[in-house]
Design a protein around this motif. Structure first.
Motif, PDB file in Angstrom:
ATOM      1  N   ASP A   1       0.820  -1.239  -0.063  1.00 22.66           N
ATOM      2  CA  ASP A   1      -0.050  -0.061   0.148  1.00 22.66           C
ATOM      3  C   ASP A   1       0.939   1.228  -0.058  1.00 22.66           C
ATOM      4  N   SER A   2       0.374   2.317  -0.565  1.00 26.31           N
ATOM      5  CA  SER A   2       0.808   3.644  -0.566  1.00 26.31           C
ATOM      6  C   SER A   2      -0.241   4.526  -0.389  1.00 26.31           C
ATOM      7  N   ARG A   3       0.046   5.611   0.426  1.00 23.74           N
ATOM      8  CA  ARG A   3      -0.768   6.605   0.492  1.00 23.74           C
ATOM      9  C   ARG A   3      -0.222   8.127   0.630  1.00 23.74           C
ATOM     10  N   SER A   4      -0.603   8.926  -0.513  1.00 21.54           N
ATOM     11  CA  SER A   4       0.015  10.190  -0.322  1.00 21.54           C
ATOM     12  C   SER A   4      -0.987  11.322   0.155  1.00 21.54           C
ATOM     13  N   ILE A   5      -0.602  12.201   1.033  1.00 26.88           N
ATOM     14  CA  ILE A   5      -1.301  13.397   1.439  1.00 26.88           C
ATOM     15  C   ILE A   5      -0.639  14.621   1.347  1.00 26.88           C
ATOM     16  N   THR A   6      -1.678  15.441   0.635  1.00 24.00           N
ATOM     17  CA  THR A   6      -1.117  16.802   0.340  1.00 24.00           C
ATOM     18  C   THR A   6      -2.187  17.796   0.963  1.00 24.00           C
ATOM     19  N   GLN A   7      -1.665  18.605   2.123  1.00 28.32           N
ATOM     20  CA  GLN A   7      -2.660  19.490   2.390  1.00 28.32           C
ATOM     21  C   GLN A   7      -2.167  21.050   2.205  1.00 28.32           C
ATOM     22  N   GLN A   8      -3.084  21.825   2.352  1.00 30.04           N
ATOM     23  CA  GLN A   8      -2.858  23.231   1.924  1.00 30.04           C
ATOM     24  C   GLN A   8      -2.986  24.080   3.252  1.00 30.04           C
ATOM     25  N   ALA A   9      -1.947  25.222   3.288  1.00 32.37           N
ATOM     26  CA  ALA A   9      -1.934  26.127   4.129  1.00 32.37           C
ATOM     27  C   ALA A   9      -3.207  26.849   4.388  1.00 32.37           C
ATOM     28  N   ALA A  10      -3.506  27.334   5.642  1.00 32.86           N
ATOM     29  CA  ALA A  10      -4.750  28.296   5.724  1.00 32.86           C
ATOM     30  C   ALA A  10      -4.406  29.187   6.679  1.00 32.86           C
ATOM     31  N   TYR A  11      -5.132  30.166   6.742  1.00 31.69           N
ATOM     32  CA  TYR A  11      -5.056  31.373   7.789  1.00 31.69           C
ATOM     33  C   TYR A  11      -6.379  31.683   7.940  1.00 31.69           C
TER      34      TYR A  11
ATOM     35  N   GLN B   1      -3.760  28.772  10.616  1.00 37.81           N
ATOM     36  CA  GLN B   1      -4.484  27.827  11.183  1.00 37.81           C
ATOM     37  C   GLN B   1      -3.885  26.370  11.058  1.00 37.81           C
ATOM     38  N   PHE B   2      -3.285  26.278   9.859  1.00 34.60           N
ATOM     39  CA  PHE B   2      -2.628  25.065   9.101  1.00 34.60           C
ATOM     40  C   PHE B   2      -1.439  25.463   8.172  1.00 34.60           C
ATOM     41  N   SER B   3      -0.274  24.556   8.431  1.00 41.92           N
ATOM     42  CA  SER B   3       0.825  24.782   7.473  1.00 41.92           C
ATOM     43  C   SER B   3       0.766  23.861   6.267  1.00 41.92           C
ATOM     44  N   ALA B   4       1.492  24.179   5.262  1.00 44.75           N
ATOM     45  CA  ALA B   4       1.212  23.202   4.047  1.00 44.75           C
ATOM     46  C   ALA B   4       1.917  21.970   4.540  1.00 44.75           C
ATOM     47  N   LEU B   5       1.525  20.878   4.007  1.00 35.39           N
ATOM     48  CA  LEU B   5       2.263  19.607   4.340  1.00 35.39           C
ATOM     49  C   LEU B   5       1.992  18.650   3.188  1.00 35.39           C
ATOM     50  N   SER B   6       3.125  17.712   3.068  1.00 29.90           N
ATOM     51  CA  SER B   6       3.074  16.572   1.997  1.00 29.90           C
ATOM     52  C   SER B   6       3.598  15.377   2.737  1.00 29.90           C
ATOM     53  N   LYS B   7       2.992  14.480   2.712  1.00 29.94           N
ATOM     54  CA  LYS B   7       3.316  13.058   3.235  1.00 29.94           C
ATOM     55  C   LYS B   7       2.973  11.946   2.400  1.00 29.94           C
TER      56      LYS B   7
END
Length: 848
Positions: free
Chosen positions: A497-507, A532-538
């Motif tokens: 299995d492989s899971r990729s998550i990319t989240q967006q920064a938000a203010y 509120q959130f930083s950008a993240l890629s995992k």
């Protein structure tokens, strides 16, 4: 906009399905000429008389027919290959046999009277339809008769929550999340017809968005099922199956109504299904509503009412080349949000009347006893489109399951601005599952495939933001192989299995203190703007595998064992949560440094089936690395940290602050079952379920407060005395009656650290039910009747699996003997089903 997208995709999928089926019909015309039919007679072993109305089914092909008045049946247009045929009739043991349709054209079934199920067949997590007793993976399945008798349950998960090894975390009568062997949330995959159900499973108060009236069968895998379902199935799978097609030439339907006395529950449903020469279709339309539930300790519990509307439609083809079914459904639920706020003197429930929330009056009795949905509520909608296809290809089957679903979850938390949602989450999920089943070499039943999903979550139009906007993509190729060597059945498989998550920064802009708004991904810094959130890629990946064996010493006794490794990537909430979730009254804080979970679970079981005794013992041991769970945050004085919606400290804040942590864990236990049936119509069934969850920490000594895992069910025993009378009394047939007794031990093995959980006292519950079918002079069913009573002694109790146990604004002390909300009191439900037959009067051709 979303509805336009939904209907646009529906039309696109219909066009795709029709074109595919048309092409398949054209390409398979020559093959139809060489396909065969299966005929036979169903008789009673005792007297040799024919059995009319028996169901003859081929689960892998979704074909079923009914034996006629002479016990005869015919199924036409069968493809080449070996398939499992199942013959069942109420009051008789199920007849099951694998048949090679290229060699066999006649199959007679001789049934013998039995009140126990000996040939139960499952399709979940296996390459082909398989008898449960021959598959080494621990499973359990229940059919429509079981579901019909649980009419008092508020939702589909509650219907199975008392089965051995299965429980549910609840937030009131209509919000339940399945737990298997102490694991739930994102560790258990809930599917509908094999399509993963996705609706923000990380949320405590986020239930399963499925119409309970549309489910005719439930199959559960108890243990790692990552081989077939990928990440999030580390604890197991609950597969909710909709009705199978009716026999060819039939148009069958029903109207049903349910009334529950405790909440004044009103639940109505209409269904209609047809089949004309393999063109199958169906629809189910349902609606239910309930007011606040009640118990002897709290009276009526404010904000536990709900109103739900559901609709689904299915159209498809079932031919010799296989089948393809297109499904579309809408789930629309208004669910009130309890918070447990009470008057400090009278302990009566109070209600919020302003955003400042400086004063709360006592809730009037007229509102507690009303069906009206108050301004503070959840509005959850789930639109779903999916296609299940199975094509006969070569010496195997190509299975293609494609799905789209859109979950829109709003939680309205502003009393003076009821149209502004506090929480507003939009989750679009595309699922894919492609696999090929074939026989390799000397009857090695083999499956190779790939499945996964793509998700897109947005968070706009709200005032609280617990999770970020993100994209997620899952992919997992896998292979499974099975082989029978006489009495020995072996099964093995592997997956990556492989899971990729990319989240967006938000203010977030907090200029308006009660109504913060998103300020974009990279705004100009201002006095009231914060990140509120930083950008993240995992990316998370891992290999899983399984090996198991079943040995049938005889038809009466078998043992089975299985060892499996599971994988689960952290959820978006566990990684990145940083905000309030109004429905749960929790402010979540995630950790982006988390590693994926891996577990190794071993299962072993022994099963005995004798004429007058049925018994089984199943044991499991589950070791989990990097186990993720929530714990409450305390201040320097040891009190729970309370915060405002923006996370700022406030001793009187409405949110408790929780963070996620990671540890090593072990869960072990077992299920024990004994059914004594001295007479064919009389059963005395007993089960015991035991689950221990231990937090092993990350090295070093663990203090007692950290020793156990959260949400572990206590020891549970269930005893039931049941009488079943298939021949009935006069015009009433298939009559049953039962009395049940459930004992739940005290749970003193709880996660006590930081005040996360507290001791739960033991309790006993009494239930009973009666039902049957009213038949006319021609032996046709006129009406089905079911009456069920739960908690008949009206016991005041709290379940440790109920989150309402912790909903209270009082500090425990002399004035508050037991804080929190208690579970539902006595409830008696009445269910009436009126079936009807709109089939053409001309005699149809049976089969498909």
């Amino acid at each position: 906009m979303k509805l336009k997208l939904f209907y646009g995709l529906l039309l696109l999928l219909i066009s795709f399905s029709v074109c595919t089926n048309a092409a398949s019909i054209k390409n398979k015309t020559n093959n139809d000429a060489v396909t065969g039919s299966l005929t036979g007679t169903v008789t009673d072993k005792a007297d040799g008389k024919p059995i009319a109305g028996a169901t003859i089914a081929i689960p892998d092909l979704r074909i079923a027919t009914i034996s006629d008045a002479n016990g005869k049946y015919t199924i036409n247009h069968l493809p080449k290959g070996i398939y499992l045929v199942q013959v069942r009739f109420l009051g008789y043991a199920t007849f099951t046999q694998r048949v090679d349709f290229t060699k066999t054209t006649v199959l007679d079934a001789v049934l013998h009277v039995s009140s126990i199920e000996t040939g139960e067949v499952v399709i979940t997590g296996v390459s082909k339809a398989t008898e449960i007793k021959r598959d080494p993976v621990p499973m359990i399945a229940v059919g429509k008769s079981f579901i019909d008798e649980r009419s008092a349950s508020g939702n589909v998960i509650d219907e199975i929550a008392n089965l051995p090894g299965i429980s549910a975390v609840t937030t009131g009568p209509n919000v339940s999340k399945p737990f298997i062997h102490g694991l739930g949330y994102n560790r258990v995959v809930t599917a509908e017809d094999g399509i993963r159900q996705e609706g923000q499973q990380w949320g405590d108060e986020h239930g399963i968005e499925v119409d309970q009236n549309s489910i005719d069968r439930i199959e559960v895998i108890k243990g790692p099922a990552s081989l077939s379902y990928g990440s999030d199935a580390i604890g197991g799978v609950v597969n909710l199956l909709t009705p199978t097609p009716v026999p060819d030439g039939k148009i069958l339907g029903s109207v049903q109504g349910i009334y529950g006395t405790n909440q004044g529950l009103m639940n109505g449903s209409f269904r209609l299904y047809g089949n004309q020469n393999g063109l199958v279709w169906g629809t189910i339309i349902s609606g239910k509503e309930a007011k606040d539930f009640q118990n002897p300790h709290d009276g009526r519990v404010f904000h536990t009412g709900y109103k739900e509307g559901d609709a689904r439609a299915m159209v498809g083809l079932n031919k010799s080349w296989g089948y393809s079914y297109l499904n579309a459904s809408i789930f629309d639920d208004f669910q009130e949000i309890p918070d447990g706020s009470r008057d400090s003197v009278t302990r009566q429930f109070t209600q919020q009347i302003s955003d400042a929330d400086t004063y709360r009056p006592i809730v009037p009795g007229s509102l507690l006893n009303s069906y009206a949905i108050t301004p503070l509520h959840q509005h959850v909608q789930l639109y779903r489109i999916y296609d299940n296809s199975n094509f006969i290809l070569g010496n195997g089957n190509l299975i293609v399951n494609l799905g789209y679903q859109f979950s829109h979850r709003r939680e309205y938390t502003h009393y003076t601005e009821p149209d502004i949602p506090g929480l507003n989450l939009h989750l679009a999920t595309y699922t894919y599952d492609v696999k090929y089943n074939f026989n390799l070499g000397n009857d090695y039943e083999t499956t190779v495939g790939v499945n996964g999903q793509y998700q897109n979550n947005t968070i706009g139009g709200a005032t609280v933001f617990p999770i970020p906007a993100y994209h997620q993509f899952d992919i997992g190729p896998f292979a499974i192989i099975k082989k029978s060597f006489g009495k020995l059945d072996l099964s093995a498989g592997a997956r990556y299995d492989s899971r990729s998550i990319t989240q967006q920064a938000a203010y977030v802009d907090t200029t308006n203190v009660f109504y913060p708004t998103l300020a974009g991904q990279n705004p100009t810094t201002g006095p009231n703007v914060y990140k509120q959130f930083s950008a993240l890629s995992k990316t998370f990946s891992g290999a899983t595998g399984s090996f198991g064996a079943t040995y049938n010493f005889s038809d009466e006794f078998l043992i089975k064992g299985n060892i499996a490794r599971g994988f689960r990537a952290p959820s978006i909430a566990e990684l990145s949560a940083n905000g309030a979730d109004p429905g749960s009254s929790i402010y979540h804080v995630g950790n982006s440094d988390f590693k994926p979970e891996f577990n190794v679970q071993g299962d072993i079981g022994a099963f005995l089936t004798l004429p007058n005794v049925t018994a089984s013992v199943e044991l499991f041991d589950n070791n989990i690395q990097n186990y993720i769970f929530q714990e409450q945050i305390l201040d320097s004085q040891g009190n729970p940290v309370r915060v405002n919606p923006d996370g700022s400290p406030n001793p009187n804040g409405i949110y408790s602050k929780f963070t996620y942590v990671q540890s090593t864990a072990r869960i072990d236990g077992g299920e024990f079952y004994l059914d004594i049936h001295p007479l064919s119509w009389l059963h005395f069934a007993n089960s015991l379920t035991l689950t221990y969850g231990t937090n092993l920490g990350n090295g070093g000594h663990q203090p007692d407060s950290l020793k156990y895992l959260p949400f572990i069910p206590p020891l549970h025993t269930h005893s039931e005395l049941r009488g079943t009378f298939a021949k009935g009394f006069g015009s009433f047939k298939n009559v049953y009656a039962f009395v049940g007794f459930d004992h739940y031990d005290a749970q003193n093995r709880f996660f006590a650290a930081y005040g996360t959980e507290t001791y739960t006292a033991g309790y006993n519950l009494l239930s009973a039910g009666i039902g049957g079918n009213l038949m006319d002079s021609k032996g046709r069913k006129v009406v089905e009747l079911f009456i069920e009573g739960t908690n008949l002694a009206n016991v005041a109790y709290q379940s440790n699996m109920s989150r309402l146990k912790y909903f209270d604004n009082a500090n425990p002390g002399p004035a508050v003997s037991m804080p929190g909300i208690f579970n539902m009191g006595r409830n008696i439900s009445f269910k009436v089903v009126v079936p009807f037959d709109l089939s053409p009067h001309s005699k149809p051709t049976t089969g498909s």
